[in-house]
Structures are given as structure tokens and as C-alpha cells.
Design an enzyme around this catalytic site. Sequence first.
Site, PDB file in Angstrom:
ATOM      1  N   GLU A  57       1.037  -1.255  -0.211  1.00  0.00           N
ATOM      2  CA  GLU A  57      -0.182  -0.031  -0.020  1.00  0.00           C
ATOM      3  C   GLU A  57       0.929   1.149  -0.083  1.00  0.00           C
ATOM      4  OE1 GLU A  57      -3.085   0.275   2.944  1.00  0.00           O
ATOM      5  OE2 GLU A  57      -3.736  -1.681   2.710  1.00  0.00           O
ATOM      6  N   GLU A 117      -8.242   1.567  -5.285  1.00  0.00           N
ATOM      7  CA  GLU A 117      -9.332   1.266  -4.240  1.00  0.00           C
ATOM      8  C   GLU A 117     -10.062   2.669  -4.203  1.00  0.00           C
ATOM      9  OE1 GLU A 117      -8.516  -1.013  -0.741  1.00  0.00           O
ATOM     10  OE2 GLU A 117     -10.295  -0.532   0.147  1.00  0.00           O
TER      11      GLU A 117
HETATM   12  O1  KIV Z   1      -6.527  -6.426   2.306  1.00  0.00           O
HETATM   13  C1  KIV Z   1      -7.361  -6.716   1.087  1.00  0.00           C
HETATM   14  O2  KIV Z   1      -8.274  -7.386   1.376  1.00  0.00           O
HETATM   15  C2  KIV Z   1      -6.982  -5.691   0.242  1.00  0.00           C
HETATM   16  C3  KIV Z   1      -8.161  -5.357  -0.949  1.00  0.00           C
HETATM   17  C4  KIV Z   1      -9.227  -4.700  -0.353  1.00  0.00           C
HETATM   18  C5  KIV Z   1      -7.542  -5.304  -2.015  1.00  0.00           C
HETATM   19  O3  KIV Z   1      -6.227  -4.847   0.032  1.00  0.00           O
END
Ligand code: KIV
Length: 276
Positions: free
Chosen positions: A121, A188
Site C-alpha cells: 500500500e 481502491e
Molecule cells: O486487504 C485486502 O483485502 C485488500 C483488498 C481490499 C484490495 O487490500
Amino acid sequence: MSAQVLTRRLTISDLQKKAINNEKIVMLTCYDASFAKVLDMAKVDCILIGDSLGNVIQGKDSTLSVSLDDIIYHTKCVKRGCQTPLIIADMPFGTSQVSPKKTYENAVKLLAAGANMVKIEGGEEMVATTAFLTSRGIPVCSHIGLTPQSVNTLGGYKVQGRDESAAAKMKQSALALQDAGATMIVLEAIPSALGEELSKILDIITIGIGAGAATDGQVLVLQDMLNIPPGKKAKFVKNYMAAAIANGGTDVLSAVELAVKEIKNGDFPSAEYSYN
Ligand code: KIV
């Protein structure tokens, strides 16, 4: 490839070919072997061992306390349950927001557990780390837009990139991550128009979750799309258990197969599950 029955695990190049051929890519989260088997039977392209397991498996109210060991454990479980999907393991909070070298060491543990790729991320701030990892053989899927690990700085789970300067910054970050060697990127909770623009300017695979229909593929959290536990979910979540039952389906496999079909044929996400 689509005419044959695949008996090996999909690779990033397989997914790149699908994207080039405008074949939508289906990614679902999964955390254990039995569901992984179901996803494999439904021909899901990739499985994400997401840090969302903090919410849907551990019952926490955020992903922040998920550990590297948690992801390692669930990656091993998933790997045992499926033969075909590409496996992506999330780097949980605190394991990639460290030095590139330490992040590399953490990522190596995820690959050793069975992941084919790690997901990180963050935007601009992750460019150097992404370059460090990709130049040393670790495939990276970036994740921008609403990044739940930054919930405290974002001030909640809100749609991102709505104003012009935020959208411009997101485009700049995405291009920089691509230059750093990321081969896939999750977008997202952003407006559909921005999802479309990012998919146009990027050569790498774009996977949306609340980013509209124009991305190369879609990802959903498995428990959310199965409505487990029953209740209100984010706007971008479709209840595929209910949809499958309405179609005469009786089990989880029928729900996952319906999601795969609707993502592949472009029926999902419709405007109802997207942001303006
Ligand atoms: O942790 C997760 O499930 C994610 C998805 C929402 C992309 O990062």
C-alpha cells in the site's frame, strides 16, 4: 490459453496477456485452503491474502495490527488449497513502511511461504522501496487510492482522488510506481473516470475495487461478496450469494462462479457499485 484446461499456476505474464487481450482479470481475497479450492474450481485468476483478514477473520476493526506471521500462515494455507491462481500476499502495516532492505527481507518471507507477488500500500512514498524489491526479483503489486493502512491519516474510509490535485498526484504516483517496476496496481475507492484514466495511462495491470469498470480486472473481499456476516457493506460490494441464489445456485461455488462470469463479461461493476 483460454481454449485449454490450465494445469499449472498462472504467472504474471499470463495475466499481462489477458490484459492486452482485453480479457478481464478476477482477483478475490482468500485466507484458507478450503475456500482457495473453491476459488480454483471457479477459475479465479489470482488470490490475494489481504490484510483484510484482520477484519473478516480476526474480527478487528482495522487492518493495522495484522502481522507478517499472520499473512505467512494464511498464505501457506491458501497455497495448499489451490493449483492455478496466482498468489499475492499483502505486506501488512509496519512491514513495508520501514527501510527498503527490511521490506525486502519481509517480502522474501512471503515468497518463501508460497506467494508469487507481494502487495504494498502507498504511492510516491513507496517508489524507492518498490524499485529496491523489483530489482531483486520480488514482483510487486502496488495499491493506491483508499489505502486502509493509512486510515488514521486519511481520516476514515473515504473515496479518494475526487479533486483535481488529488487525482493528479495519484496519476503521478502510479506512473512512478510503474517506473519503479511494479507490474500490477490495485486502485481502491476512486471515481470511475479516474479509474479509467489511470488504466489508460498505465501499461501495467490495473485491478479495481470501487474504481469503475474500465480497469483490467476487479478484486473483492471474499467474505464481503458472500455477505458474511450478513449486513451492510461498502458501495462497491455486490452480494453474490443472494444473486446466485436468485439464479438457482445453492452453494458458495455458484456465488463465486457468478462473480467470475460477471467480472469477465463486464457486467460487474455497474454504476450501482461505482463512484462518480
Ligand atoms: O486487504 C485486502 O483485502 C485488500 C483488498 C481490499 C484490495 O487490500
